[in-house]
Design an enzyme around this catalytic site. Structure first.
Site, PDB file in Angstrom:
ATOM      1  N   SER A 170       5.964  24.265  10.450  1.00 15.52           N
ATOM      2  CA  SER A 170       4.595  24.521  10.850  1.00 15.52           C
ATOM      3  C   SER A 170       3.739  23.260  10.788  1.00 15.52           C
ATOM      4  CB  SER A 170       4.024  25.642   9.988  1.00 15.52           C
ATOM      5  OG  SER A 170       2.868  26.167  10.574  1.00 15.52           O
ATOM      6  N   TYR A 171       2.645  23.287  10.009  1.00 14.10           N
ATOM      7  CA  TYR A 171       1.795  22.095   9.905  1.00 14.10           C
ATOM      8  C   TYR A 171       2.617  20.901   9.438  1.00 14.10           C
ATOM      9  CZ  TYR A 171      -2.314  19.202   9.057  1.00 14.10           C
ATOM     10  OH  TYR A 171      -3.256  18.199   9.106  1.00 14.10           O
TER      11      TYR A 171
ATOM     12  N   HIS B  41       6.915  33.480  12.912  1.00 16.78           N
ATOM     13  CA  HIS B  41       6.482  32.249  12.240  1.00 16.78           C
ATOM     14  C   HIS B  41       6.545  32.378  10.727  1.00 16.78           C
ATOM     15  CE1 HIS B  41       4.688  28.311  12.189  1.00 16.78           C
ATOM     16  NE2 HIS B  41       3.785  28.721  11.316  1.00 16.78           N
TER      17      HIS B  41
ATOM     18  N   ASP C 160       8.144  33.238  17.318  1.00 21.71           N
ATOM     19  CA  ASP C 160       7.365  32.255  16.570  1.00 21.71           C
ATOM     20  C   ASP C 160       6.170  31.784  17.386  1.00 21.71           C
ATOM     21  OD1 ASP C 160       6.399  30.129  15.118  1.00 21.71           O
ATOM     22  OD2 ASP C 160       8.345  29.208  14.796  1.00 21.71           O
TER      23      ASP C 160
ATOM     24  N   TYR D  41      -1.228  22.549   1.915  1.00 16.19           N
ATOM     25  CA  TYR D  41      -1.198  23.804   1.169  1.00 16.19           C
ATOM     26  C   TYR D  41      -0.889  23.621  -0.311  1.00 16.19           C
ATOM     27  CZ  TYR D  41      -0.668  25.195   6.027  1.00 16.19           C
ATOM     28  OH  TYR D  41      -0.826  25.336   7.385  1.00 16.19           O
TER      29      TYR D  41
END
Length: 619
Positions: free
Chosen positions: A135-136, A319, A284, A56
């Site tokens: 997350s990622y 999330h 989440d 990102y």
């Protein structure tokens, strides 16, 4: 205490755009914040390193506002440097400044290891590193940590996406998570993360303009589409031709590997040798990843130190939004993260980490420390479905009790793929404890509700269900949801799960149904921690859709991603709950007499504020 431990001594000097070589020659763009005495020249010393690897934009992540960082548990470069760490932000392969082709989560183990080795060879590194991120980023961190590389001391994993095809993204169990998959793909296309040709980019923009006048989209994606245009986008059929998404290689890979059974890197838990911090939320999208990673590492990790060194905290958030925190319970995630790093990299003990597990108990709305997960003394209790054949809607005659059924009429409803039950809150990308009145007013939602509770009932842990059902179709979905009903009738969602009929013999063996045949299904409804207060009622819902959290099932035995409305079949669904077919939900009930260790809010956020932590940062 050494000088490197003094939190106010250091200021960052950032070296930007360093191209770090991988084993195959691809170079990854990396920014490095190094402690400095004067803010001009890096200090001539060696420090431990914290690593964030992101799809990102390393620059955008490093520039996140402090109030967002506090909720995201992402230490900014300046905060990390002040504590005596080198802080590395890196664009993953194929994203932003990095070379190569982006393929979600495919290269993160190898690239993470190569990045580590490069860092450990630098003159400012003391050879010790830690990965972190939500997350990622958490998935990338776990991919590397599972290889047990030299020099890796710990990892901080928040809401991790460690695997595909069953880990919550893009699939959870048998169902394709359509809404989150499309949002993420649109976000990546608009944030220039992935290199596409000018012709492709022109097509992407043209397709977006067909649904929205706003092209430069950032999360939340829905907010940038007027009216119901985002829903119209998600209803595009066939799914293989989804606007925007169809232009990216990973979309085709996700769809083509639907029947993939093997868990990627499933031996990573047995190889792990380090303590890790696992952070998740009851709403989440990746809740199950959090507690399953904790469970497996405490059971399977390669050393006693690693097995005993795992820690987990689960709060009432989703999330990408901390919407559910009462102001007095908000946690400063950045402070939590840095305290964990200090304990493991600098041996600065923090008493909070003496608790192996910390959970936020909804209903009581308090934090509690626990010795393990699942909780000791849990009483697995079956609540059976009952009715006289009219459990449709919340006003029907569906009952839920611990009594075994004897003879009862089955319940029926019609599932029309053209008119799916809407997903409202729950465990999702933008999950929440949302009221279910809209869904519960539909005749294709069965509701089974207990009597008013004479005393509090705490449910904390993993929830499973057994459902006996038949369909007039050759294939269909079954969804179940756990709901807390207040004295005023407000019904708030807690958890849910689903199965696809074709996979009842396993993901590798899809088989059509014999219409009308009664089949027993096992449904994983994930987990929660909630006290159903005295006077409340426990409810279980049954339906066949939850859109757009999950794709719409056409009720036909075809490739769901190639299906069009011509393949839609309206199915008659029958739920059985008699002596031979006792459908039930099994709840992890915590006895009221059990001792409970309530604690103050860990790392309370200054001013009690809680803000979105995902806007612009993706999954």
């Amino acid at each position: 205490m050494t000088s490197q431990n003094v939190a106010t001594e250091w200021t960052p000097v950032t070296v930007r755009g360093v191209m770090v070589p991988m084993r195959d020659g691809v170079r990854l763009a990396t920014d490095i914040a190094i402690p400095s005495k004067d803010g001009v020249d890096p200090f001539n010393g060696r420090f431990p390193t914290l690593i964030l690897r992101t799809p990102y934009s390393r620059e955008a992540m490093a520039a996140m506002p402090t109030d967002v960082v506090a909720n995201a548990a992402i230490p900014g470069p300046a905060a990390g440097v002040r504590r005596g760490y080198v802080v590395v932000y890196q664009d993953v392969r194929g994203c932003y400044g990095s070379e190569g082709q982006f393929s979600p989560l495919v290269n993160e183990a190898a690239d993470g290891l190569d990045t580590m080795e490069w860092i450990r060879s630098q003159p400012w590194s003391d050879g010790r590193v830690s990965f972190f991120g939500p997350s990622y980023h958490g998935g990338a961190a776990m991919a590397a940590a599972g290889q047990a590389p030299d020099g890796l001391v710990t990892a901080f994993l928040q809401s991790p996406a460690p695997a595909q095809y069953g880990g919550g993204w893009p699939y959870f169990d048998d169902i394709f998570g359509l809404g989150a998959a499309v949002q993420w793909t649109i976000q990546q296309s608009q944030m220039a993360a992935c290199r596409v040709s000018e012709d492709q980019l022109s097509l992407v923009r043209e397709e977006l303009l067909g649904f929205s006048s706003t092209v430069n989209l950032i999360p939340p994606v829905e907010a940038n589409f007027p009216g119901d245009s985002f829903t119209r986008l998600l209803k595009t059929l066939p799914i293989r031709d989804m606007p925007v998404a169809r232009h990216f290689a990973w979309w085709r890979e996700w769809l083509d590997q639907r029947n993939l059974v093997a868990e990627e890197n499933d031996d990573r838990f047995a190889r792990a040798t380090i303590p890790m911090m696992h952070v998740g939320g009851w709403y989440d999208l990746f809740l199950r990843n959090t507690y399953e990673q904790y469970e497996r590492l405490t059971r399977e990790a390669a050393s006693v130190e690693a097995r005993e060194g795992q820690r987990m905290i689960i709060g009432p958030w989703s999330h990408v939004d901390c919407l559910l925190f009462p102001s007095q319970a908000a946690v400063d995630g950045e402070a939590l993260n840095l305290a964990w790093m200090d304990q493991n990299l600098k041996k600065i003990r923090h008493p909070f980490f003496d608790h192996p597990v910390t959970i936020y108990v909804m209903g009581e709305n308090r934090w509690r420390a626990e010795a393990s997960w699942p909780l000791p003394d849990t009483e697995r209790t079956r609540f059976y479905l009952h009715s006289r054949g009219g459990a449709n809607t919340a006003l029907g005659d569906g009952l839920l009790s611990t009594d075994l059924p004897v003879y009862e009429s089955a319940d029926q409803y019609r599932y029309d793929p053209a008119d799916p039950v809407p997903s409202i809150g729950g465990i999702d990308l933008w999950g929440s404890r949302a009221a279910q009145s809209e869904a519960e007013s539909r005749s294709d939602v069965l509701c089974y509700t207990s009597a008013e509770l004479a005393e509090d009932v705490e449910v904390t842990g993993k929830i499973t269900a057994t459902l006996f059902a038949a369909s007039s179709a050759e294939d269909t979905d079954w969804w179940m949801r756990l709901v807390d009903v207040g004295p005023d009738g407000k019904a708030e969602t807690l958890s849910h799960g689903a199965v696809r009929a074709r996979y009842r013999m396993g993901r590798a063996r899809p088989q059509p149904l014999k219409p009308g045949e009664i089949v027993e299904y096992s449904i994983d409804m994930q987990a929660t921690s909630n006290v159903f207060k005295k006077g409340h009622r426990i409810r279980v819902e049954v339906s066949s859709s939850c859109f757009p959290l999950g794709e719409r099932h056409p009720n036909s035995f075809v490739d769901p991603f190639s299906a069009t409305e011509a393949d839609f079949v309206v199915a008659t669904q029958t739920i059985y709950h008699d002596a031979e077919h006792a459908s039930f939900v099994e709840l992890p009930v915590i006895p009221l007499a059990r001792e409970r260790r309530w604690i103050d809010t860990p790392f309370p956020l200054a001013g009690g504020k809680h803000l979105d932590f995902g806007r612009g940062a993706g999954l």
